[in-house]
Design an enzyme around this catalytic site. Sequence first.
Site, PDB file in Angstrom:
ATOM      1  N   LYS A 133       3.308  40.347  19.918  1.00 37.10           N
ATOM      2  CA  LYS A 133       2.676  41.601  20.344  1.00 37.10           C
ATOM      3  C   LYS A 133       1.335  41.305  20.996  1.00 37.10           C
ATOM      4  O   LYS A 133       0.405  40.851  20.341  1.00 37.10           O
ATOM      5  CB  LYS A 133       2.463  42.558  19.167  1.00 37.10           C
ATOM      6  CG  LYS A 133       2.035  43.965  19.662  1.00 37.10           C
ATOM      7  CD  LYS A 133       1.361  44.799  18.610  1.00 37.10           C
ATOM      8  CE  LYS A 133      -0.132  44.591  18.541  1.00 37.10           C
ATOM      9  NZ  LYS A 133      -0.886  45.154  19.703  1.00 37.10           N
ATOM     10  N   SER A 151      -9.762  40.084  14.899  1.00 35.04           N
ATOM     11  CA  SER A 151     -10.935  40.369  14.081  1.00 35.04           C
ATOM     12  C   SER A 151     -10.714  40.009  12.617  1.00 35.04           C
ATOM     13  O   SER A 151      -9.580  40.007  12.121  1.00 35.04           O
ATOM     14  CB  SER A 151     -11.296  41.863  14.181  1.00 35.04           C
ATOM     15  OG  SER A 151     -10.372  42.638  13.452  1.00 35.04           O
ATOM     16  N   GLY A 171      -7.570  40.663  10.037  1.00 32.74           N
ATOM     17  CA  GLY A 171      -7.055  39.475   9.358  1.00 32.74           C
ATOM     18  C   GLY A 171      -6.971  39.661   7.855  1.00 32.74           C
ATOM     19  O   GLY A 171      -5.997  39.242   7.220  1.00 32.74           O
ATOM     20  N   GLU A 230      -6.657  33.143  12.794  1.00 28.03           N
ATOM     21  CA  GLU A 230      -7.808  32.649  13.546  1.00 28.03           C
ATOM     22  C   GLU A 230      -8.665  33.871  13.847  1.00 28.03           C
ATOM     23  O   GLU A 230      -8.286  34.732  14.638  1.00 28.03           O
ATOM     24  CB  GLU A 230      -7.344  31.949  14.826  1.00 28.03           C
ATOM     25  CG  GLU A 230      -8.408  31.054  15.423  1.00 28.03           C
ATOM     26  CD  GLU A 230      -9.115  31.708  16.589  1.00 28.03           C
ATOM     27  OE1 GLU A 230     -10.219  32.247  16.339  1.00 28.03           O
ATOM     28  OE2 GLU A 230      -8.592  31.705  17.700  1.00 28.03           O
ATOM     29  N   CYS A 261     -14.323  34.069  20.341  1.00 25.93           N
ATOM     30  CA  CYS A 261     -14.529  34.012  18.889  1.00 25.93           C
ATOM     31  C   CYS A 261     -15.407  32.834  18.493  1.00 25.93           C
ATOM     32  O   CYS A 261     -16.112  32.889  17.488  1.00 25.93           O
ATOM     33  CB  CYS A 261     -13.190  33.971  18.162  1.00 25.93           C
ATOM     34  SG  CYS A 261     -12.044  32.766  18.840  1.00 25.93           S
ATOM     35  N   GLU A 270     -20.662  39.588  14.254  1.00 25.81           N
ATOM     36  CA  GLU A 270     -20.097  39.171  15.534  1.00 25.81           C
ATOM     37  C   GLU A 270     -20.191  40.338  16.519  1.00 25.81           C
ATOM     38  O   GLU A 270     -19.577  41.381  16.322  1.00 25.81           O
ATOM     39  CB  GLU A 270     -18.638  38.747  15.352  1.00 25.81           C
ATOM     40  CG  GLU A 270     -18.027  38.188  16.617  1.00 25.81           C
ATOM     41  CD  GLU A 270     -16.599  37.705  16.403  1.00 25.81           C
ATOM     42  OE1 GLU A 270     -16.242  36.665  16.965  1.00 25.81           O
ATOM     43  OE2 GLU A 270     -15.847  38.379  15.685  1.00 25.81           O
TER      44      GLU A 270
END
Length: 476
Positions: A182, A235, A239, A256, A290, A387
Amino acid sequence: MIFEYAPAPESRAVVDIRPSYGLFVGGEFTDGHGEPFKSINPASEETLAEIATADAADVDRAVAAARTAYDKVWGPMPGRERAKYLYRIARIVQERSRELAVLESIDNGKPIRESRDVDLPLVAAHFFYYAGWADKLGYAGFGPDPRPVGVAAQVIPWNFPLLMLAWKIAPALAGGNTVVLKPAETTPLTALAFADICRQAELPPGVVNIVTGAGETGRLLVEHDGVDKVAFTGSTDVGRRIARSVAGTRKRVTLELGGKAANVIFDDAPLDQAVEGIVNGIFFNQGHVCCAGSRLLVQESVAEELLDRLKTRMATLRVGDPLDKNTDIGAINSAEQLERIRTLSEIGEREGAVRWSPACELPQRGFWFAPTLFTDVAQSHRIAREEIFGPVLSVLTFRTPAEAVEKANNTPYGLSAGVWTEKGSRILWMAERLRAGVVWANTFNKFDPASPFGGYKESGYGREGGRHGLEAYLDV
């Protein structure tokens, strides 16, 4: 003297964007049964295409197609035969690289120079690299006869749409697995172009399936009982939800996630080279990275000189049309992401950090944010902890190597770091102590298919790339 560059736009004529796209299931494009959505160009806000949304029944079909292909065709196929398909895909990606680079820049907002010179060469390289592994899995260090895991559910982000697809699909296919992928809802077009490449390469139907949609489609896929392996890049919040949903099941998972990387500049670093590394570390891909070097740690004795040089360099960065070959910083990917960047930047000012941006004329339409740095940043500031995922750099200082390590590791994340110094021994000393999955020495944002990538702590677990990237897709 700074030269003014005349516009050098890449032609859109190389790309044919259809008015609407369906799902790619069992080797065919089919209708989705959810509410369709629009993919837009973030640089102009124009609608590019209408995209199908996969509902629960569509996800069922995709997983069933992947299972059938795994059981009957791809799983039993000898590795040397699978390798031929991967090599063929890699060559077609190379042949169509100009088209794919333009499509990526239109749909994502990143500069064409980056799509053309970074993303696409790495996409092809990943397929070439893992094609080489397909008939050598017994020599990868995971036992003499490692078996594939089965059907892999893969959910990828919007910052490197085609590259993240390659990171996921290439090792999965090399290991004998089949895939339901996806793409992010804001950047589905290159994944759908890749579906066409799969057909062009005559990949057996069902080996790669692509379902489009928003978060709910991803949730349906990740939680599907017919899936053996989940791979997610995105994100940390999402996750966490995925980790909870697969806990207690038989599913394998790799995550990740986010990062807040420290880029550490010592007083003996080559400053002009370091400035280029800082710019590459935080302004590459608009900071939508990231592993971006979003926290700059500068040794106190050179901080003033370095910041002067950095500001001079930032003043030369060109913000604008992603298809212009002279553009350094393109469009922010979405209105939602732009709002997050603005909000956190305003919070940084309110908390007492000093904000600076070069004089920069932004286009009237689209989503844009000028390259920005903050000085007088404390470790407690949100801009130093969270972040931002945009072209925003927080600057802190340090006096000793031990203080640099302490500040660099003072984060819930642990994806990457950079160290700039002329002393090899200091680089090794720092790398040993930095809690980061990747430590770059006198460079930043360098990637290679043969090198593993991944993080510690809230940056996720598992590795992608290299021999290590095969492990997640083998039953070992």
